[in-house]
Design an enzyme around this catalytic site. Sequence first.
Site, PDB file in Angstrom:
ATOM      1  N   PHE A  58       0.994  -1.289  -0.551  1.00 32.44           N
ATOM      2  CA  PHE A  58      -0.320  -0.153   0.831  1.00 32.44           C
ATOM      3  C   PHE A  58       0.873   1.057   0.279  1.00 32.44           C
ATOM      4  O   PHE A  58       1.283   1.049   1.391  1.00 32.44           O
ATOM      5  CB  PHE A  58      -0.843  -0.093   0.989  1.00 32.44           C
ATOM      6  CG  PHE A  58      -2.141   1.011   1.997  1.00 32.44           C
ATOM      7  CD1 PHE A  58      -3.269   0.807   0.560  1.00 32.44           C
ATOM      8  CD2 PHE A  58      -1.428   2.168   2.647  1.00 32.44           C
ATOM      9  CE1 PHE A  58      -4.067   2.073   1.307  1.00 32.44           C
ATOM     10  CE2 PHE A  58      -2.242   3.405   2.879  1.00 32.44           C
ATOM     11  CZ  PHE A  58      -3.658   3.540   1.750  1.00 32.44           C
ATOM     12  N   CYS A  59       0.761   1.824  -1.222  1.00 29.02           N
ATOM     13  CA  CYS A  59       1.677   3.223  -1.676  1.00 29.02           C
ATOM     14  C   CYS A  59       1.497   4.615  -1.330  1.00 29.02           C
ATOM     15  O   CYS A  59       0.702   4.837  -2.847  1.00 29.02           O
ATOM     16  CB  CYS A  59       2.161   3.182  -2.621  1.00 29.02           C
ATOM     17  SG  CYS A  59       3.445   1.743  -2.638  1.00 29.02           S
ATOM     18  N   THR A  87       2.052   6.668   1.951  1.00 27.05           N
ATOM     19  CA  THR A  87       3.039   8.124   2.756  1.00 27.05           C
ATOM     20  C   THR A  87       4.332   8.501   1.654  1.00 27.05           C
ATOM     21  O   THR A  87       5.484   7.614   0.711  1.00 27.05           O
ATOM     22  CB  THR A  87       3.952   6.800   3.678  1.00 27.05           C
ATOM     23  OG1 THR A  87       3.036   6.564   5.100  1.00 27.05           O
ATOM     24  CG2 THR A  87       4.689   8.452   4.398  1.00 27.05           C
ATOM     25  N   GLY A 111       2.642  12.431   5.815  1.00 32.94           N
ATOM     26  CA  GLY A 111       3.012  11.384   6.228  1.00 32.94           C
ATOM     27  C   GLY A 111       1.486  11.539   6.586  1.00 32.94           C
ATOM     28  O   GLY A 111       0.192  11.502   5.994  1.00 32.94           O
ATOM     29  N   SER A 112       1.005  12.296   8.059  1.00 35.28           N
ATOM     30  CA  SER A 112      -0.082  12.496   8.560  1.00 35.28           C
ATOM     31  C   SER A 112      -0.921  12.903   7.749  1.00 35.28           C
ATOM     32  O   SER A 112      -2.218  12.489   7.241  1.00 35.28           O
ATOM     33  CB  SER A 112       0.024  13.114  10.036  1.00 35.28           C
ATOM     34  OG  SER A 112       0.429  12.387  10.655  1.00 35.28           O
ATOM     35  N   TRP A 116       8.954   4.601   3.368  1.00 31.62           N
ATOM     36  CA  TRP A 116       8.429   3.342   4.276  1.00 31.62           C
ATOM     37  C   TRP A 116       7.203   2.571   4.124  1.00 31.62           C
ATOM     38  O   TRP A 116       6.713   2.438   4.401  1.00 31.62           O
ATOM     39  CB  TRP A 116       8.195   4.250   5.327  1.00 31.62           C
ATOM     40  CG  TRP A 116       8.995   4.795   6.217  1.00 31.62           C
ATOM     41  CD1 TRP A 116      10.742   4.804   5.794  1.00 31.62           C
ATOM     42  CD2 TRP A 116       9.006   6.285   6.770  1.00 31.62           C
ATOM     43  NE1 TRP A 116      11.216   6.056   6.494  1.00 31.62           N
ATOM     44  CE2 TRP A 116      10.327   6.694   7.001  1.00 31.62           C
ATOM     45  CE3 TRP A 116       7.897   7.395   7.084  1.00 31.62           C
ATOM     46  CZ2 TRP A 116      10.619   7.831   7.060  1.00 31.62           C
ATOM     47  CZ3 TRP A 116       7.987   8.413   7.990  1.00 31.62           C
ATOM     48  CH2 TRP A 116       9.812   8.278   8.193  1.00 31.62           C
ATOM     49  N   SER A 130       5.562  -0.852   3.631  1.00 33.31           N
ATOM     50  CA  SER A 130       5.738  -2.122   4.576  1.00 33.31           C
ATOM     51  C   SER A 130       5.409  -3.212   2.841  1.00 33.31           C
ATOM     52  O   SER A 130       4.526  -2.981   1.676  1.00 33.31           O
ATOM     53  CB  SER A 130       4.308  -2.244   5.129  1.00 33.31           C
ATOM     54  OG  SER A 130       4.826  -1.533   6.108  1.00 33.31           O
ATOM     55  N   GLU A 183      -0.594   3.967  10.107  1.00 36.16           N
ATOM     56  CA  GLU A 183      -1.914   3.969   9.818  1.00 36.16           C
ATOM     57  C   GLU A 183      -3.026   4.244  10.814  1.00 36.16           C
ATOM     58  O   GLU A 183      -3.992   4.158  11.396  1.00 36.16           O
ATOM     59  CB  GLU A 183      -2.546   2.028   9.626  1.00 36.16           C
ATOM     60  CG  GLU A 183      -2.067   1.194   9.373  1.00 36.16           C
ATOM     61  CD  GLU A 183      -2.480  -0.198   9.090  1.00 36.16           C
ATOM     62  OE1 GLU A 183      -3.758  -0.134   8.852  1.00 36.16           O
ATOM     63  OE2 GLU A 183      -2.174  -1.263   8.340  1.00 36.16           O
ATOM     64  N   ASP A 206      -2.107  10.595  17.884  1.00 36.32           N
ATOM     65  CA  ASP A 206      -2.236  11.862  17.993  1.00 36.32           C
ATOM     66  C   ASP A 206      -3.543  11.893  16.862  1.00 36.32           C
ATOM     67  O   ASP A 206      -4.747  12.470  16.980  1.00 36.32           O
ATOM     68  CB  ASP A 206      -1.769  11.987  17.024  1.00 36.32           C
ATOM     69  CG  ASP A 206       0.165  11.748  18.457  1.00 36.32           C
ATOM     70  OD1 ASP A 206       0.012  12.202  19.840  1.00 36.32           O
ATOM     71  OD2 ASP A 206       0.480  11.004  17.707  1.00 36.32           O
TER      72      ASP A 206
HETATM   73  C1  LIG Z   1       7.749   0.754   9.393  1.00 36.98           C
HETATM   74  C2  LIG Z   1       6.631   1.529   9.227  1.00 36.98           C
HETATM   75  C3  LIG Z   1       5.873   1.243   8.233  1.00 36.98           C
HETATM   76  C4  LIG Z   1       5.366   1.618   7.549  1.00 36.98           C
HETATM   77  N1  LIG Z   1       3.931   1.200   6.098  1.00 36.98           N
HETATM   78  C5  LIG Z   1       3.897   2.473   5.699  1.00 36.98           C
HETATM   79  C6  LIG Z   1       3.049   1.200   4.115  1.00 36.98           C
HETATM   80  O1  LIG Z   1       3.111  -0.290   3.439  1.00 36.98           O
HETATM   81  N2  LIG Z   1       2.533   2.365   3.207  1.00 36.98           N
HETATM   82  C7  LIG Z   1       2.672   3.591   3.859  1.00 36.98           C
HETATM   83  O2  LIG Z   1       1.737   4.543   2.780  1.00 36.98           O
HETATM   84  N3  LIG Z   1       3.009   4.382   4.936  1.00 36.98           N
HETATM   85  C8  LIG Z   1       3.637   3.549   5.604  1.00 36.98           C
HETATM   86  N4  LIG Z   1       4.463   3.798   7.234  1.00 36.98           N
HETATM   87  C9  LIG Z   1       4.265   5.504   6.657  1.00 36.98           C
HETATM   88  C10 LIG Z   1       3.100   5.944   8.168  1.00 36.98           C
HETATM   89  O3  LIG Z   1       1.603   5.651   8.105  1.00 36.98           O
HETATM   90  C11 LIG Z   1       3.606   7.221   8.298  1.00 36.98           C
HETATM   91  O4  LIG Z   1       4.587   7.468   9.329  1.00 36.98           O
HETATM   92  C12 LIG Z   1       2.346   7.628   9.622  1.00 36.98           C
HETATM   93  O5  LIG Z   1       1.308   7.967   8.639  1.00 36.98           O
HETATM   94  C13 LIG Z   1       3.133   9.293   9.702  1.00 36.98           C
HETATM   95  O6  LIG Z   1       3.667   9.871   9.387  1.00 36.98           O
HETATM   96  P1  LIG Z   1       5.009  10.520   9.489  1.00 36.98           P
HETATM   97  O7  LIG Z   1       6.169   9.897   9.815  1.00 36.98           O
HETATM   98  O8  LIG Z   1       5.629  11.164   8.074  1.00 36.98           O
HETATM   99  O9  LIG Z   1       5.193  11.154  10.676  1.00 36.98           O
HETATM  100  P2  LIG Z   1       4.152  13.283  11.176  1.00 36.98           P
HETATM  101  O10 LIG Z   1       3.225  13.257   9.884  1.00 36.98           O
HETATM  102  O11 LIG Z   1       5.259  13.909  10.173  1.00 36.98           O
HETATM  103  O12 LIG Z   1       3.627  13.618  12.295  1.00 36.98           O
HETATM  104  C14 LIG Z   1       4.979  13.478  13.014  1.00 36.98           C
HETATM  105  C15 LIG Z   1       3.900  13.888  14.565  1.00 36.98           C
HETATM  106  O13 LIG Z   1       3.647  15.090  14.272  1.00 36.98           O
HETATM  107  C16 LIG Z   1       1.870  14.199  14.847  1.00 36.98           C
HETATM  108  N5  LIG Z   1       1.091  15.558  13.850  1.00 36.98           N
HETATM  109  C17 LIG Z   1       1.513  15.544  12.470  1.00 36.98           C
HETATM  110  N6  LIG Z   1       0.097  16.227  12.078  1.00 36.98           N
HETATM  111  C18 LIG Z   1      -0.413  16.540  12.968  1.00 36.98           C
HETATM  112  C19 LIG Z   1      -1.670  18.303  13.478  1.00 36.98           C
HETATM  113  N7  LIG Z   1      -2.093  18.250  12.684  1.00 36.98           N
HETATM  114  N8  LIG Z   1      -1.841  18.070  14.868  1.00 36.98           N
HETATM  115  C20 LIG Z   1      -1.146  17.274  16.005  1.00 36.98           C
HETATM  116  N9  LIG Z   1      -0.706  16.632  15.775  1.00 36.98           N
HETATM  117  C21 LIG Z   1       0.092  16.365  14.464  1.00 36.98           C
HETATM  118  C22 LIG Z   1       1.929  13.193  13.915  1.00 36.98           C
HETATM  119  O14 LIG Z   1       0.767  12.377  15.191  1.00 36.98           O
HETATM  120  C23 LIG Z   1       3.283  12.845  14.831  1.00 36.98           C
HETATM  121  O15 LIG Z   1       3.557  12.766  15.787  1.00 36.98           O
HETATM  122  C24 LIG Z   1       4.809   3.314   7.788  1.00 36.98           C
HETATM  123  C25 LIG Z   1       5.864   3.408   8.322  1.00 36.98           C
HETATM  124  C26 LIG Z   1       6.531   2.654   8.749  1.00 36.98           C
HETATM  125  C27 LIG Z   1       8.128   3.755   9.995  1.00 36.98           C
END
Ligand SMILES: Cc1cc2nc3c(=O)[nH]c(=O)nc-3n(C[C@H](O)[C@H](O)[C@H](O)COP(=O)(O)OP(=O)(O)OC[C@H]3O[C@@H](n4cnc5c(N)ncnc54)[C@H](O)[C@@H]3O)c2cc1C
Length: 646
Positions: free
Chosen positions: A205-206, A208, A213-214, A240, A242, A453, A457
């Site tokens: 699933f692609c 990020t 991210g979020s 990232w 999986s 997923e 937060d």
């Molecule tokens: C091992 C692993 C496997 C993964 N597998 C997949 C996968 O298969 N497919 C895929 O698409 N992605 C995958 N991911 C990505 C994962 O879904 C993201 O890491 C996750 O969505 C968070 O995004 P980010 O790491 O960019 O954090 P960010 O979005 O940058 O967030 C950083 C921090 O800020 C907080 N934050 C962000 N926005 C707000 C807001 N508006 N208000 C308050 N707090 C906020 C967040 O809660 C977090 O604490 C994977 C990640 C890892 C580490």
Amino acid sequence: MGRQLLRLRAGSSWSSALLGQPRPGPARRPYASGVAQAAVDQSDSQPSEASTREKRANSVSKSFAVGMFKGQLTTDQVFPYPSVLNEDQTQFLKELVGPVTRFFEEVNDAAKNDMLERVEETTMQGLKELGAFGLQVPNELGGVGLCNTQYARLVEIVGMYDLGVGIVLGAHQSIGFKGILLFGTKAQKEKYLPKLASGETIAAFCLTEPSSGSDAASIRSSAVPSPCGKYYTLNGSKIWISNGGLADIFTVFAKTPVTDTATGAVKEKITAFVVERSFGGVTHGPPEKKMGIKASNTAEVYFDGVQVPAENVLGEVGGGFKVAMHILNNGRFGMAAALAGTMKGIIAKAVDHAANRTQFGEKIHNFGLIQEKLARMAMLQYVTESMAYMVSANMDQGSTDFQIEAAISKIFGSEAAWKVTDECIQIMGGMGFMKEPGVERVLRDLRIFRIFEGTNDILRLFVALQGCMDKGKELSGLGNALKNPFGNAGLLLGEAGKQLRRRAGLGSGLSLSGIVHQELSRSGELAVRALEQFATVVEAKLIKHKKDIINEQFLLQRLADSAIDLYAMVVVLSRASRSLSEGHPTAQHEKMLCDSWCIEAAARIRENMAALQSDPQQQELFRNFKSISKALVERGGVVTSNPLGF
Ligand SMILES: Cc1cc2nc3c(=O)[nH]c(=O)nc-3n(C[C@H](O)[C@H](O)[C@H](O)COP(=O)(O)OP(=O)(O)OC[C@H]3O[C@@H](n4cnc5c(N)ncnc54)[C@H](O)[C@@H]3O)c2cc1C
């Protein structure tokens, strides 16, 4: 999400009518949270559901969580605790549980997978033979054809033994090809699902990206339609992912130009695609080195001028955001079920140690501090398991309104499993810190569950805002009614009367009496009182902040925490009631778990809500948090100097 909330309110006089305030100005995006935004957006957009958002807005939700924000006790989905499996389904599941458990005990080696940083080939092969790669794919397409509840029971076993393997399987079927199951055309299903179900091809699933991210709506990958309309050219990179290095089939989200038929304006909107590695132009980076779930492959995936046939669009062109969020929402109960299994395994290790370790001449389980830890661990497991099977059952019953509950189950399960595993290590003392018992591996594996997923937060914001949004609609209705009091006397008497009674502390007349088992009536009372306190504060805060509540994250977090506590109370009340009514051998034990949870959760809600109501102090606290954080950011770390002065 803020924008989405405002958009969903378009045409509603929510704030202005009731509160005499001007209508909101142009939609701002105070924070952009893709996961939450889309979860709000997609909550009524399942393909199987022809109903429009409008229709849902006018229909009465059966969701307990939606109701609790409005001070309503909506019991349809939660009481009695649902039993959805028929005899055949139960029998079939029983036949699967044994072999799957034996496979994990006898064939799979979690410690070895962790050390190798990949799942051993014997395990991969064995899982394929067991059908574990296609648990929910229909039989006629080569899968096992399980419903959500059956799936939950099997992933619970996987979660108990090896979370790394769990991610390989989950990334494949819970998110990797779930989009094809949920949104795929007949042709897409027939083409892809048989090989995916057998494990001959692996899915990923692609979503990020490095800058997204979020805030999933901000992805930059692009898919440009060819002039002939036969294909899209896909460019971009995902991080990232999986199974990114193993997959043959990718569900990819990319921006596409979409023309508004009414205005002719072209907008960039997200579209989902099924992309085959064999299309060419798909490559991946090396496996990431990471803290936990090392056995699962996590890699960057690059799409360089990939020609994707137009028939590989998944769902509607421009509807990819909903596709993504719907996939994630659909899988959350599975995470809770897996983590309930993890906790079961970990609790057994803690109990084994506590029952056998002697200190100060006593087995340590005789000490109160250890007893409290074990009891709390059991409560957390019981709540998580009850939530997972409640949500899976609601989904199997055809509910389309389970998004808040699913988000709560993911938040609760991932935090409960972390706490339980951490306490297990504490009970085991130094032995818990050693590699050999395998608990440190589980702790490392668990950390990511609070992040991916949808971070917990963001999901807390989603829980609070989605609940407030539904409550806001009701306030809007009340506002309209106030404009025409004679024509709406019934509504006003009912709603206004209820609200006045609640505000005056007279109780709302709500009761769980006759719904929960008699032996749990006190806990039922606690849940009802907690719901009233919660709803009173929700209403007061909505009236105070109106649409700007979307910017009140300190408040929203506290509302979400209480919403989680409250939903947890209700699911355990329901499950323990069923056990007592049916005379289960563990019914009295369940009553203790349920009562203990309710006593503490009710106290937390009371305290949280009282604090929110004592506005001046709370406001001071929130202002302090803001200022302290700002100072830290300006200073680049801790602001104060060492007490020694140097
Ligand atoms: C091992 C692993 C496997 C993964 N597998 C997949 C996968 O298969 N497919 C895929 O698409 N992605 C995958 N991911 C990505 C994962 O879904 C993201 O890491 C996750 O969505 C968070 O995004 P980010 O790491 O960019 O954090 P960010 O979005 O940058 O967030 C950083 C921090 O800020 C907080 N934050 C962000 N926005 C707000 C807001 N508006 N208000 C308050 N707090 C906020 C967040 O809660 C977090 O604490 C994977 C990640 C890892 C580490």
